[in-house]
Design an enzyme around this catalytic site. Structure first.
Site, PDB file in Angstrom:
ATOM      1  N   ASP A 242      48.202  27.134  35.800  1.00  0.00           N
ATOM      2  CA  ASP A 242      46.398  27.624  35.584  1.00  0.00           C
ATOM      3  C   ASP A 242      46.200  27.765  34.347  1.00  0.00           C
ATOM      4  O   ASP A 242      47.084  27.504  32.812  1.00  0.00           O
ATOM      5  CB  ASP A 242      46.971  28.827  36.757  1.00  0.00           C
ATOM      6  CG  ASP A 242      45.427  29.637  37.148  1.00  0.00           C
ATOM      7  OD1 ASP A 242      44.138  29.146  36.303  1.00  0.00           O
ATOM      8  OD2 ASP A 242      44.987  30.200  37.943  1.00  0.00           O
TER       9      ASP A 242
HETATM   10  C1  BGC Z   1      41.701  30.254  37.866  1.00  0.00           C
HETATM   11  C2  BGC Z   1      41.717  28.755  38.792  1.00  0.00           C
HETATM   12  C3  BGC Z   1      40.862  27.916  38.034  1.00  0.00           C
HETATM   13  C4  BGC Z   1      41.163  28.046  36.800  1.00  0.00           C
HETATM   14  C5  BGC Z   1      40.475  26.318  36.318  1.00  0.00           C
HETATM   15  C6  BGC Z   1      42.003  29.903  36.414  1.00  0.00           C
HETATM   16  O1  BGC Z   1      41.477  30.875  35.456  1.00  0.00           O
HETATM   17  O2  BGC Z   1      42.393  30.740  38.146  1.00  0.00           O
HETATM   18  O3  BGC Z   1      41.427  29.332  39.907  1.00  0.00           O
HETATM   19  O4  BGC Z   1      41.536  26.365  38.960  1.00  0.00           O
HETATM   20  O5  BGC Z   1      40.852  28.817  36.288  1.00  0.00           O
HETATM   21  O6  BGC Z   1      38.658  26.800  35.849  1.00  0.00           O
END
Ligand code: BGC
Length: 721
Positions: free
Chosen positions: A257
């Site tokens: 993440d």
């Molecule tokens: C979120 C994810 C997301 C990623 C990219 C993160 O902050 O938890 O769900 O896919 O950002 O945008």
């Protein structure tokens, strides 16, 4: 040598680490802002994947840098959060879950993939399949609700929809099941907090959806931000390597993440960036999204001997294999190519699908007799409240490429559907804030109206990531405003826009009808109008138990009974002094303009052995004068087992259209193996004994039909759960 071996042999260490590095373009902000010179990094081979970029031209331009200007010409992996539609915005996932319809779940993912691919996107960070039982947690909106069976069906349908039959096709995108695991169980519903769940609950509740995504062929998986009992998921070798890769055989890509690898320092499990990088790589994380930890830390980790080149190579192989599966080496510009531009009818076909899904997502929570659909005698309607004319809000969180100017507000939908009525609009109050200056004028409009459509709830930004709430009431002065409207004594249909169940017992008590309209996407207004006018008979059902009060959360139907179950008039039992234990609305609740009753539950045979299955049948009668669609839930309860089992476990759902006054049959074939559970030693076991089989229109125990079956022989299965 194959392509991947040849490339690996030619790569410098820096280029290898580049393949494991994903950086954000500046088109959308989905995490703490960081400035990265993407173009320079791509040219130098230090960036192999980019997120938050879309558009045929934009993606082609950055892809060219990789293909034409980097030393080895390895194409980029372009990822984006396509969570509930791309240009055509579908209802938020929690709303889509209300359909209990895998075929439609798959269709909306397919449509989203087509649109995203047209915009040059090759990978989506979706589906989000985190089971969530605590509506304080803002990300409950992004997933399929509280139930592992539903979450598994959702995961499989979405994965198939995104990836299509051929991942290399110009209209397919790689799916990323996220966020593994138990993210929905963060302490007190507080975003990014620690989760502390038992191995059994993990295996039974939080992991099955990921196993279902793997079985459906998901190309990628994203570990969650949280730790489980002290082990951050980004460094959780036991789950990522032991369970996911070794036990389930997942050989796709693990993408971290946003910034999560660097955050291992904040978690307090790594002393410096080299240790953080080593922990994540050792756990099996292939791509570092936005933390720069692999770029900064892996060279040093190699020097210190914390990681070996073999682990880096293994990660690079998986990333290159995904690029190969996506067809990027054959034609890096296939997605977003001129030939795949949208043709005339396709956009309107997707809008029609979005409207169909949106109206099916609406849950009629309460309805006094005759309150809805709106009668033709109602000539003047006051459409009021801060969410009545709020197209941007209708899109909900995670609608990166959605356009507010193309979204139908509730007001617009009603005006379009009822051109012969007088429709007046006033906001009254804002969603949040203290300003009440608009209230008198709004109340005046209501006084002159025959009926009021009251549009209240949350802003889209109040759910989703980093949007936990400690209060499940209406923000700002909306309650005061709504009560003033209700005091007028006019017929009021309240529409609740929100990303979570809201605890509003006073509203459910006083309004003539209340509908959960979530964030329904670009067709929100038309979908709402379809239901209010009776053009469409509501069929949406709650995928998450709806609490009376925030004090009841976490809340879900599949609880264990405890030694002292709640009992009226008993002090020493499992209950509250100041609140009923029952929810406001049970899992599966949802009214219809029809009225259904269930009869005649039969299970054949009633004595079974492992390897056999039970045929279950029930009759559903439409006792009303309106054609409609009934939703039937099949639950089981294991009465006596070596570990206490939940009072109900969902095993199947049927949606069935029944004409006015008619009857129909719903049937299931339940394999005996579906009665297995995670036993004392954490293996799946099938234990002999009696099981209740229940069928009902929700998880409300008072409304369930019950039959009993008996399993006469036991076994231990070595399933990969
Ligand atoms: C979120 C994810 C997301 C990623 C990219 C993160 O902050 O938890 O769900 O896919 O950002 O945008």
């Amino acid at each position: 040598m194959g392509r991947i071996d040849t490339l690996l042999a030619a790569m410098t260490v820096e280029e290898k680490i580049g393949q494991l590095t994903m950086a954000a373009a500046s088109l959308a902000v989905t995490g703490p802002a960081k400035l990265v010179d993407v173009a320079e990094g791509v040219r130098a081979g230090r960036i192999g994947a980019v997120l938050n970029l879309w558009g045929a031209e934009e993606t082609r331009a950055v892809q060219r840098l990789a293909v034409d200007e980097s030393r080895l010409g390895v194409p980029l992996l372009l990822g984006l959060d396509v969570v509930h539609g791309h240009r055509t915005i579908f209802p938020v996932p929690l709303a889509e879950a209300c359909l209990f319809d895998p075929a439609l779940w798959q269709k909306s993912a397919r449509a989203a993939a087509e649109e995203a691919a047209m915009d040059g996107v090759a990978m989506t960070f979706a589906p989000m399949v985190d089971v969530a039982r605590d509506p304080r947690w803002g990300r409950i909106v992004e997933g399929p609700g509280e139930d592992p069976w539903v979450a598994s069906a959702f995961a499989a349908a979405k994965t198939r929809g995104f990836q299509g039959d051929d991942l290399a096709a110009a209209d397919s995108v790689a799916a990323t099941a996220k966020h593994l695991g138990a993210y929905g169980a963060v302490t007190a519903g507080r975003e990014y907090a620690s989760a502390d769940v038992s191995e059994r609950t993990l295996r039974e509740i939080y992991l099955p959806a990921f196993a279902a995504a793997v079985a459906a062929g998901t190309a990628a998986i994203m570990p969650a931000f949280n730790d489980i009992a002290g082990v951050p998921m980004t460094a959780n070798a036991a789950l990522l390597k032991g369970w996911l890769r070794d036990r389930l055989g997942f050989d796709g890509v693990l993408v971290s993440d946003y910034n999560a690898i660097a955050e291992l320092l904040e978690h307090g499990v790594a002393g410096d960036i080299a240790e953080a990088a080593a922990l994540a790589l050792e756990a099996g994380v292939d791509i570092d999204m936005m933390s720069g930890a692999y770029a900064k830390g892996l060279p040093e980790a190699l020097r210190r001997g914390l990681v070996g080149m073999a682990e880096i190579d293994a990660g690079v192989r998986r990333v290159l294999a995904l690029k190969e599966r996506l067809g990027l080496f054959d034609d890096p510009y296939r997605r977003g190519a001129a030939g795949s531009r949208d043709e005339g009818g396709e956009a309107s076909r997707r809008r029609a699908l979005a409207r169909e899904i949106a109206r099916r997502a609406i849950v009629l929570l309460t309805c006094a007799p005759g309150a809805l659909p709106l009668s033709p005698d109602i000539r003047r309607i006051a459409v009021i409240g801060p969410l009545a004319a709020a197209p941007q809000e209708m899109l909900g969180p995670w609608a990166l490429a959605g356009r507010a100017e193309e979204a139908a507000s509730i007001l617009r939908g009603l005006e379009a559907a009822l051109p012969d009525r007088r429709i007046d609009y006033a906001a009254g109050v804002d969603i949040a804030g203290e300003d009440t200056r608009g209230v008198p004028a709004a109340l005046d409009l209501c006084r002159g109206a025959d009926a009021v459509v009251l549009c209240i709830g949350e802003a889209a930004s109040m759910s989703g990531e980093a949007a936990s709430r400690a209060d499940l009431g209406l923000p700002g002065r909306q309650r005061m405003f709504a009560e003033a409207v209700l005091d007028l004594g006019k017929p009021v249909a309240a529409l609740l826009s929100s990303g979570r169940p809201l605890a509003l017992p006073w509203l459910f008590e006083r309004a003539d009808a209340v509908l959960a309209t979530w964030f329904l996407g670009g067709e929100a207004g038309h979908a709402v109008a379809d239901v209010l006018t009776g053009r469409f008979n509501p069929t949406g059902r709650l995928p998450a138990t709806w609490p009376r009060d925030v004090g009841q959360t976490p809340i879900f139907y599949g609880q264990r009974q405890a030694g002292r179950p709640a009992k009226a008039g008993e002090r020493y039992c499992s209950r509250y002094l100041d609140l009923p234990v029952t929810p406001q609305f049970p899992f599966g609740h949802g009214l219809s303009y029809s009225r259904f009753s269930l009869h005649d539950l039969r299970c054949q045979p009633s004595r079974v052995e492992a390897g056999e299955s039970v045929e279950i049948a029930v009759t559903v009668a439409n006792d009303s004068g309106v054609d409609g669609e009934a939703t039937l839930f099949l639950f089981v309860r294991d009465l006596v087992a070596s570990v206490a089992r939940p009072v109900l476990e969902l095993k199947g759902v049927r949606k069935i259209v029944v004409a006015a006054g008619e009857r129909a049959q719903a049937t299931w074939r339940l394999p005996v193996e579906a009665l297995a559970f995670v036993g004392a030693d954490l293996d799946l076991v099938l234990e002999p004994g009696r099981f209740e089989v229940h069928v009902g229109q929700s998880a409300d125990p008072a409304e369930l039909l019950t039959s009993v079956i008996e399993l006469v022989r036991s076994s231990t299965t070595s399933s990969a759960r």
